[in-house]
Structure formats: structure tokens, C-alpha cells
Design a protein around this motif. Structure first.
Motif, PDB file in Angstrom:
ATOM      1  N   PRO A  93       8.885  -4.163  12.584  1.00 34.02           N
ATOM      2  CA  PRO A  93       7.966  -4.606  11.524  1.00 34.02           C
ATOM      3  C   PRO A  93       7.127  -5.793  11.993  1.00 34.02           C
ATOM      4  O   PRO A  93       7.559  -6.586  12.828  1.00 34.02           O
ATOM      5  N   SER A 104       6.925  -3.213   7.164  1.00 30.75           N
ATOM      6  CA  SER A 104       7.071  -1.968   7.916  1.00 30.75           C
ATOM      7  C   SER A 104       6.002  -0.973   7.490  1.00 30.75           C
ATOM      8  O   SER A 104       5.485  -1.028   6.366  1.00 30.75           O
ATOM      9  N   HIS A 105       5.661  -0.056   8.405  1.00 25.60           N
ATOM     10  CA  HIS A 105       4.657   0.984   8.163  1.00 25.60           C
ATOM     11  C   HIS A 105       5.305   2.338   8.416  1.00 25.60           C
ATOM     12  O   HIS A 105       5.928   2.554   9.467  1.00 25.60           O
ATOM     13  N   ASP A 106       5.142   3.246   7.472  1.00 27.71           N
ATOM     14  CA  ASP A 106       5.798   4.556   7.579  1.00 27.71           C
ATOM     15  C   ASP A 106       5.382   5.327   8.824  1.00 27.71           C
ATOM     16  O   ASP A 106       6.162   6.084   9.396  1.00 27.71           O
ATOM     17  N   LYS A 107       4.132   5.163   9.268  1.00 28.75           N
ATOM     18  CA  LYS A 107       3.604   5.960  10.367  1.00 28.75           C
ATOM     19  C   LYS A 107       3.474   5.167  11.665  1.00 28.75           C
ATOM     20  O   LYS A 107       2.820   5.617  12.606  1.00 28.75           O
ATOM     21  N   ARG A 108       4.065   3.993  11.705  1.00 31.18           N
ATOM     22  CA  ARG A 108       3.921   3.151  12.890  1.00 31.18           C
ATOM     23  C   ARG A 108       5.274   3.016  13.574  1.00 31.18           C
ATOM     24  O   ARG A 108       6.278   2.724  12.931  1.00 31.18           O
ATOM     25  N   ASN A 154       1.585   3.276   2.367  1.00 31.03           N
ATOM     26  CA  ASN A 154       2.366   3.481   3.590  1.00 31.03           C
ATOM     27  C   ASN A 154       3.075   2.234   4.081  1.00 31.03           C
ATOM     28  O   ASN A 154       3.713   2.259   5.125  1.00 31.03           O
ATOM     29  N   GLU A 155       2.959   1.112   3.358  1.00 34.48           N
ATOM     30  CA  GLU A 155       3.572  -0.137   3.792  1.00 34.48           C
ATOM     31  C   GLU A 155       4.514  -0.675   2.726  1.00 34.48           C
ATOM     32  O   GLU A 155       4.300  -0.471   1.528  1.00 34.48           O
ATOM     33  N   LYS A 156       5.527  -1.384   3.173  1.00 33.21           N
ATOM     34  CA  LYS A 156       6.430  -2.036   2.242  1.00 33.21           C
ATOM     35  C   LYS A 156       7.010  -3.291   2.892  1.00 33.21           C
ATOM     36  O   LYS A 156       7.125  -3.399   4.112  1.00 33.21           O
ATOM     37  N   SER A 159       0.860  -1.181   0.000  1.00 28.07           N
ATOM     38  CA  SER A 159       0.000   0.000   0.000  1.00 28.07           C
ATOM     39  C   SER A 159       0.896   1.231   0.000  1.00 28.07           C
ATOM     40  O   SER A 159       2.128   1.134  -0.029  1.00 28.07           O
TER      41      SER A 159
END
Length: 525
Positions: free
Chosen positions: A488, A480-484, A452-454, A450
Motif C-alpha cells: 500500500p 491499497s488499490h484493488d488492481k495494483r 478501487n481504493e480503500k 474511490s
């Protein structure tokens, strides 16, 4: 190459080419969290249009009590239908599995004993039953098949082959007759659900003479016939049976000329009324396949083909020695399709030894095996008489597996065949039609989730052909999540993938550039 074409034609060509590029599109995704307390083992079993069965074995590293196993049934859109659990005594270990039309079977065994069990899962509702039995001997299990309410367990005991039939009705076991003989080994077991038959294949080597035998049993374990492939021109390594009718079958596999596991070609043998028709047996050397060496780089392929032509011009044959993994036969409207993959064991320090040179170079390197390296897959189409109709090839680049299993997955879509295999979180796929290549191998990344995720880490990626235009990709990932904030998340993922050949079919019917140019220039007069 397009500079002499009219602009209208050039635009049409570019549109046609772009529309003909098939895409592998992820649609639905399921994630199952993994636990730090357990070393969970996941298995994914495609069920065609009936969905998919996921088996999760929960091995609690802090407990020696019974191990739990979960079964999850999803529909064809990865929506959960049912979920069931079962506790297995800690002394049982899983060995092999078998899938039938209505049930999933799991063969379990207590190590160093003769005790075993068969766990049966109803695919409709998840209901579980277990049947416990005794192997009668310390059998080294190699094969496991089920036909109706009878399981067939095969292996070696004291270097002799043995197959047991085990009844679910009374938990009784008996040895199939005619197999426990010196100097032969079990090769394969196949069941014919339609005719309720069991085929047991064995092979043997006697003073450099190789023998391959097919013994057919009734559902109850009565020996019906024995077909000895004596007097064959070459040594048969493997055999897969495709019934044509009640009286005739095709036996298809690979052969060698010196009783070794190194293949030199394919064979198709007719078995009619319990006898092999030797004068109708066909042997196809790898050098006779038109596209077998297409996996090589152009210059190397050119040298290889020139060498073959030179040797044949001298009246000599070029002998190739490959290790190949033969898939189950695929019935087609015309006859059958054979799929096989060429591989060689990968050893530490072996560098990039090819499948051809492996046997000669092995002595020079460390013998510690790391896994199996695949070089290419090849496909052959046969008619019902065993005549070779076409062959094709797909190169497999830099793929090493710790376990030897089919890597390339094949999906039939009308007259077209999609070939795909996973590699480090990505999928490589191409499309053929007979000996034609409709779509060269393309690379599709599965790491984008998505905005924000990779995916930061992916391992044990697997791919399975599902049904129609659909595939299943699965494995373990760290995301991993950009805003979390925090580490991971770790999951076991299952992705439904769509590979449509519809546009390729349309482009095949489009006029070629020459005819289009004639039509364009004609309309301007």
C-alpha cells in the motif's frame, strides 16, 4: 408512534426528518507522500478563508546536516498557492509556534544553551526571515507570543517565572519587570493586537492560600497595571481575557476550592479600570449547569442528578473534581462562548476509570501514563455582563490522545454550533443551538476513497475547524488499490469536509406534528 397520522402527513414527516439529517461530506483531498529516508513531521495550520499552511519538517535519519523544512500554502479549495523551503541548522530544535494576521512564527532553540531563533514566514508569498537571540538565562520555555515586531518568551528559571521581550529590529532581549518572584509560576500569556497590550497571568500558593495575578504591559514592555485577584471566594486555576472596551475586560476560566488543578466550576470576573469588581464575580458550580452530565448513560445520569437534589435538599453542596482543558474564548454577538473538555490521565491497568473517580482510584494502579482520555466537552454562552445564558454538552467516547490538546472542534454557523472530533479515521459530529440539540452525534467514515481504493491503516488523525461550514481532517494513511500489485502507498492526507446546517435550519421552522395534524384534518372538512 406514527400509526395514527394520515399517510400524507406521515410522508411529510419522513421527508422532513431525512432532509434534516446533516451530512459531513468530503470534497477536496490532498496527499503528500512520505519517505522511508526521513521521519517527516507534518503540521496543518488553518488560516480561515485565506487557506491553510502546511509545515513539513524533513528529518533525514541518514544525515546530521542541516534539517530542511518546507512550507506549503493552499487556498480555500486546497489548491497550492506557493511552496518555499528553509534549511535550519541541525543544533536548533522547534519549541512553539504563533500565528498572527500576516505571519507564521516558529520558535527554535539550541538545547542546553541560551541560544534561540525565531523563524518568520510571510503568509502572502512564503518569504522567510530568521532572527537569532540570547535568552539571558537557562529558561524553561512554556509560552511564546508575538505582537508586531516583538516576541514574548515566557517560562521558569530557578522555579521563578520570567518573560523576555525580544525585538526583531535589533535582536535585543530584556526581562519584563515585576515577575521574577519566589513561589509563583507562569500561568498564561495573551496579546491584545488591537490595543497593543500584553497580559501575563501568574498563580501562587502560600500556606494553602491561592493567588492569581494579571499583569498588563505595553508593547515596549512597560508594566502598566497589576490586578491581584485577592479576596476571591475560590482559587482560580486558569484565566482567559476577553476585552469589552478600552476600560473593561472579562476574565473567564475554571476554579477549585483547595488550590488543586481539579476544577469544581467556572468563574466570570470583571476587570474595570484596572480593578477587579469582586461583587460582580460569578461562580458557576458544575452541578448548576443543566446539561453538564448529559454525557452519562441515562441510568447513571439519573442517579447523579438525584444525588445532587438530595444533597442540596439537605443544604449541602456536591463537590465535583474534574481536570478540564479550556479552549480560547469565542466572541459572540451577545458576549462570549466558553468551550472546555473534561479529561483524565490514562494509566496502564486503569481500565475505564471515570473523570470523577480517577483521583481516588489512582493509588490502586500502575502509574505509567499512556495518555489522556477525554469524557466530554461542554459549552457555555455568556452575555457581556458575564451572565450565563445556556450550556450544552457533547459526549466523547473512547478517545485517548498521547498529547493534551483540544480534541473537539467547534464551528459557528449562524445561531447553530457544530461540534466534531476525530476517532480512528472517522468523524463524530453533532449540532446544537444554545441548550438545544438539533442533531444528535453522528458517525461519518473517512475511509472510503474511490471504487478501487480503500484505507487499510490510519493514524494520528486530527480535525480542525476551518471557516464557515468547512473542516479539515488530516493524518497518515496506508491505501491499497484493488488492481495494483505491491505494498500500500503511505501518505499524509488533508481532506476538506463540508458540514452544512442549512436543512436543519429549515426543519426548525417547519410546523410540529400537532399543528400539522390540525391543518390536515381541517382541510378534510
Amino acid at each position: 408512534m406514527f400509526r395514527h397520522l394520515p399517510l400524507t402527513l406521515l410522508a411529510w414527516l419522513l421527508l422532513t426528518v431525512s432532509s434534516a439529517l446533516a451530512q459531513l461530506e468530503p470534497s477536496v483531498r490532498v496527499e503528500l507522500p512520505t519517505s522511508d529516508r526521513s521521519e517527516d513531521t507534518f503540521d496543518v495550520l488553518p488560516l480561515g478563508e485565506r487557506g491553510v499552511l502546511v509545515t513539513v519538517r524533513h528529518d533525514d535519519i541518514y544525515s546530521s546536516r542541516s534539517n530542511r523544512v518546507s512550507f506549503l500554502k493552499y487556498d480555500d479549495n486546497l489548491k497550492l498557492i506557493w511552496h518555499s523551503g528553509y534549511k535550519i541548522e541541525s543544533y536548533f530544535e522547534p519549541v512553539l509556534t504563533h500565528l498572527s494576521s500576516h505571519y507564521f512564527y516558529w520558535l527554535l532553540r539550541e538545547p542546553s544553551t541560551e541560544h534561540f531563533a525565531v523563524l518568520r514566514i510571510n503568509l502572502e508569498d512564503g518569504h522567510a526571515e530568521i532572527f537569532k537571540g540570547n535568552l539571558l538565562t537557562q529558561l524553561e520555555i512554556q509560552q511564546f507570543k508575538v505582537l508586531d515586531n516583538m516576541a514574548y518568551i515566557g517560562g521558569n528559571y530557578r522555579n521563578r517565572p520570567m518573560v523576555l521581550s525580544f525585538s526583531f529590529f535589533d535582536n535585543s532581549a530584556k526581562v519584563l519587570p515585576g515577575l521574577y518572584v519566589n513561589h509563583i509560576q507562569l500561568n498564561n500569556i495573551e496579546v491584545d493586537e488591537e490595543r497593543r497590550l500584553v497580559h501575563v497571568m501568574t498563580d501562587a500558593t502560600h500556606k494553602r492560600n491561592c493567588e492569581f495575578t494579571v499583569q498588563t504591559y505595553s508593547y515596549e514592555g512597560k508594566l502598566l497595571r497589576t490586578v491581584n485577584m485577592d479576596g476571591m471566594k475560590h482559587s482560580l486555576i486558569t484565566g482567559k481575557i476577553l476585552p469589552i472596551n478600552d476600560d473593561e475586560s472579562l476574565l473567564v476560566g475554571n476554579y477549585s476550592v483547595d488550590c488543586t488543578p481539579y476544577s469544581q466550576g467556572l468563574y466570570v470576573a470583571h476587570i474595570r479600570n484596572g480593578e477587579v469588581v469582586t461583587d460582580e464575580t460569578k461562580y458557576i458550580d458544575f452541578s448548576q449547569l443543566k446539561n453538564f452530565f448529559n454525557y452519562l448513560k441515562p441510568k447513571r445520569q439519573e442517579k447523579m442528578l438525584a444525588r445532587i437534589d438530595r444533597r442540596q435538599g439537605q443544604g449541602k453542596n456536591v463537590k465535583f473534581r474534574y481536570r478540564i482543558l479550556v479552549h480560547d474564548l469565542v466572541p459572540t454577538e451577545n458576549g462570549l462562548m466558553l468551550i472546555a473538555e473534561v479529561y483524565y490521565p490514562q494509566y496502564k491497568g486503569s481500565g475505564s476509570a471515570s473523570a470523577v473517580s480517577y483521583a481516588n482510584r489512582l493509588r490502586s494502579f500502575d502509574r505509567h501514563q499512556e495518555g489522556f482520555r477525554y469524557t466530554h466537552a461542554f459549552l457555555c454562552g455568556f452575555d457581556k455582563s458575564g451572565k450565563l445564558l445556556w450550556d450544552n454538552c457533547l459526549a466523547i467516547q473512547d478517545v485517548i490522545s498521547h498529547e493534551l490538546h483540544p480534541m473537539v472542534q467547534v464551528s459557528r454557523q449562524g445561531d447553530m454550533t457544530v461540534l466534531a472530533y476525530p476517532q480512528e479515521g472517522e468523524i463524530n459530529a453533532g449540532v446544537i443551538e444554545g441548550d438545544k440539540i438539533l442533531q444528535e452525534r453522528q458517525n461519518f467514515s473517512m475511509k472510503k476513497l474511490s471504487e478501487n481504493e480503500k484505507v487499510v491503516y490510519s493514524e494520528q488523525d486530527q480535525l480542525e475547524a476551518w471557516f464557515g461550514q468547512y473542516f479539515l481532517a488530516y493524518g497518515f494513511q496506508k491505501i491499497s488499490h484493488d488492481k495494483r500489485i505491491g505494498p500500500p502507498r503511505e501518505v499524509f492526507y488533508i481532506n476538506k469536509l463540508t458540514y452544512s446546517t442549512k436543512d436543519l435550519g429549515k426543519s426548525a421552522d417547519a410546523p410540529d406534528a400537532e399543528s400539522a395534524t390540525q391543518k390536515t384534518s381541517g382541510s378534510g372538512r
